[in-house]
Write an enzyme that holds these catalytic residues in place. Structure first.
Site, PDB file in Angstrom:
ATOM      1  N   ASP A 122       4.026   6.982  -2.277  1.00  0.00           N
ATOM      2  CA  ASP A 122       5.210   6.846  -3.129  1.00  0.00           C
ATOM      3  C   ASP A 122       6.435   6.370  -2.358  1.00  0.00           C
ATOM      4  OD1 ASP A 122       3.578   8.097  -5.162  1.00  0.00           O
ATOM      5  OD2 ASP A 122       3.966   9.964  -4.112  1.00  0.00           O
ATOM      6  N   HIS A 142       2.175   2.244  -8.436  1.00  0.00           N
ATOM      7  CA  HIS A 142       3.255   1.411  -7.920  1.00  0.00           C
ATOM      8  C   HIS A 142       4.222   1.093  -9.052  1.00  0.00           C
ATOM      9  CE1 HIS A 142       0.808  -0.298  -4.305  1.00  0.00           C
ATOM     10  NE2 HIS A 142       1.132   0.962  -4.183  1.00  0.00           N
TER      11      HIS A 142
HETATM   12  P1  IMP Z   1      -7.055  11.926  -4.684  1.00  0.00           P
HETATM   13  O1  IMP Z   1      -6.740  10.627  -4.025  1.00  0.00           O
HETATM   14  O2  IMP Z   1      -6.846  11.901  -6.176  1.00  0.00           O
HETATM   15  O3  IMP Z   1      -8.380  12.468  -4.303  1.00  0.00           O
HETATM   16  O4  IMP Z   1      -5.982  13.012  -4.158  1.00  0.00           O
HETATM   17  C1  IMP Z   1      -5.968  13.446  -2.812  1.00  0.00           C
HETATM   18  C2  IMP Z   1      -4.547  13.733  -2.351  1.00  0.00           C
HETATM   19  O5  IMP Z   1      -3.873  12.494  -2.178  1.00  0.00           O
HETATM   20  C3  IMP Z   1      -3.697  14.514  -3.349  1.00  0.00           C
HETATM   21  O6  IMP Z   1      -2.804  15.358  -2.623  1.00  0.00           O
HETATM   22  C4  IMP Z   1      -2.929  13.449  -4.080  1.00  0.00           C
HETATM   23  O7  IMP Z   1      -1.729  13.934  -4.634  1.00  0.00           O
HETATM   24  C5  IMP Z   1      -2.674  12.482  -2.943  1.00  0.00           C
HETATM   25  N1  IMP Z   1      -2.492  11.095  -3.371  1.00  0.00           N
HETATM   26  C6  IMP Z   1      -3.441  10.196  -3.663  1.00  0.00           C
HETATM   27  N2  IMP Z   1      -2.903   9.026  -3.950  1.00  0.00           N
HETATM   28  C7  IMP Z   1      -1.583   9.152  -3.827  1.00  0.00           C
HETATM   29  C8  IMP Z   1      -0.475   8.243  -3.966  1.00  0.00           C
HETATM   30  O8  IMP Z   1      -0.619   7.054  -4.243  1.00  0.00           O
HETATM   31  N3  IMP Z   1       0.751   8.790  -3.759  1.00  0.00           N
HETATM   32  C9  IMP Z   1       0.937  10.080  -3.401  1.00  0.00           C
HETATM   33  N4  IMP Z   1      -0.058  10.939  -3.240  1.00  0.00           N
HETATM   34  C10 IMP Z   1      -1.305  10.485  -3.456  1.00  0.00           C
END
Ligand code: IMP
Length: 434
Positions: free
Chosen positions: A16, A44
């Protein structure tokens, strides 16, 4: 496009950071914008002429005419989400004919989302909610990458194009998936309905699906330039992030070769993107996190709520130890500092320059949650800046305290700052050299 070198844009914190805006700024100078990792967990936001676009899967380069938007083989694609995004853009008059999807990108299926959700619920365990869950976005990302590693239970985009093969694959996989889901307490999958949906996705995605590796190599051979768009961010990288509180892919530039088939040496410029402070969504260590009115103020001024899930983001001061590590891992050649405007109005700002672990000081970042949990950040105070900075278009327009803040970051990390963002709009940007 003439004059541009093949570039990667990568988030240096926990996501982010505002990569979407930067990609949008640079996309028009490149011939293709390429995603190499992650899936619909990314979000995004780009604001163009006052219109806000929230993209999860489609590279934000789609908003530029004459730029290909390529989803590489390293991405896990939920076709329903992708098609919703395609339709949403088309409704707003955006031409989506330049979208290409790798035939080897893995498909996120409904059972992946179900498993993601169930794993998180079960791992959360007891009434305290302090179990072993990751705090995922529940978009099925981890289970889809797990199936890629399992191989036998994976479906790839190319499979959606051949009814006989798709039927055969899904029928082979289904008994195992049904057993797993049943054990997890999820309702059974109706195979014919799933096959129908998958064939419908394939029919709509057919014009976009191709061998993107040859496509990209062909562009490079013709002297064209690529812009790689990292999803998620460095500290969420499965190998180099704050394990196990990470996502399931290589979000760093190290993911580019595997996720696209383009060798790392082809990437000539790496722009690392970070906020002027830190945020994190979900569980996991965050040494400079604040639990006070300062955090609240950053959250409100920065609108720090997830694009994908709407969750409030955890907020804290800029962690230079982590930032320097992230620059090292990605081979960052230039920094882009985002959301500087959010820090306007504080009397004093803090920058974390060292960690204290068991009474010892260290300047090393250890990408391991168990170690980072025991870290105390050592911060230095720098004067805040009172004025609003959104109107600044050059470094000279910034208050001297804001310039000093940026100088300290640059000096500590040892990488030049190339871009400073002072507001969400494309125009609210200081481009030092880009
Ligand atoms: P997953 O990618 O859904 O398996 O989530 C794994 C961890 O990565 C979690 O803590 C999510 O909140 C974080 N996460 C995954 N993608 C993003 C992103 O694009 N921005 C911020 N956090 C992310």
């Amino acid at each position: 496009m003439s004059g541009s070198v093949t570039t990667a844009i990568v988030g240096l914190q926990w996501g982010d950071e505002g990569k979407g805006k930067l990609i949008d700024l640079l996309a028009g100078r490149h011939d293709a914008v390429v995603r190499y990792n992650g899936g619909a967990n990314a979000g995004h936001s780009v604001v163009v002429e006052g219109v806000r676009y929230a993209l999860h899967l489609i590279p934000s380069g789609i908003l530029h005419a004459d730029t290909l938007a390529v989803i590489g083989n390293g991405v896990v694609v939920d076709p329903a989400v992708l098609l919703r995004e395609v339709d949403g853009l088309a409704e707003r008059g955006v031409d989506v004919s330049a979208l290409r999807l790798s035939n080897r990108a893995h498909v996120v299926l409904p059972w992946h989302r179900a498993e993601d959700e169930l794993r998180e619920t079960i791992l959360r365990g007891g009434s305290t909610g302090e179990g072993g869950q990751i705090g995922t976005t529940k978009r099925g990302i981890g289970p889809a990458y797990a199936d890629k590693a399992h191989r036998s239970t994976a479906i790839r985009a190319g499979d959606l194009l051949d009814e006989r093969r798709l039927r055969q694959r899904l029928e082979a996989v289904l008994p195992l998936k049904s057993r797993c889901l049943e054990a997890l307490g999820s309702p059974p999958v109706e195979v014919n309905a799933l096959i129908d949906s998958a064939l419908a996705w394939g029919a709509r995605l057919r014009p976009m699906i191709c061998d993107t590796t040859y496509l990209l190599h062909g562009l490079l051979a013709d002297g064209k330039s690529l812009l790689f768009e990292g999803a998620n961010a460095t500290l969420l990288d499965v190998d180099h992030g704050t394990f196990p509180f990470v996502t399931s892919s290589n979000c760093t530039t190290l993911g580019i070769p595997a996720g696209t088939g383009i060798p790392g040496r082809c990437v000539e410029r790496v722009l690392g993107v970070c906020k002027a402070y830190c945020t994190r969504v979900g569980s996991g260590p965050f040494p400079t996190e604040l639990h006070d009115p300062t955090a609240e103020r950053i959250r409100e001024r920065g609108n720090e709520y997830g694009t994908t899930t709407g969750r409030p983001r955890r907020c804290g001061w800029l962690d230079l130890v982590a930032l320097k590590y992230a620059c090292m891992i990605n081979g960052v050649t230039g920094l882009s500092i985002m959301l500087l405007d959010v820090l306007a109005g504080f009397d004093e700002l803090q920058l974390c320059t060292t960690y204290e672990v068991d009474g010892e000081r260290t300047d090393r970042f250890t990408p391991d949650a168990a170690v980072l949990d025991g870290v105390t950040p050592v911060c230095e105070s720098v004067p805040g800046f009172a004025d609003e900075v959104r109107a600044a278009r050059s470094l000279g327009d910034l208050p001297s305290e804001a310039r000093a803040y940026l100088d300290r970051i640059e000096a500590f990390v040892g990488v030049p700052i190339e871009v400073v963002s002072v507001g969400p709009d494309r125009a609210e940007t200081i481009q030092i050299s880009a």
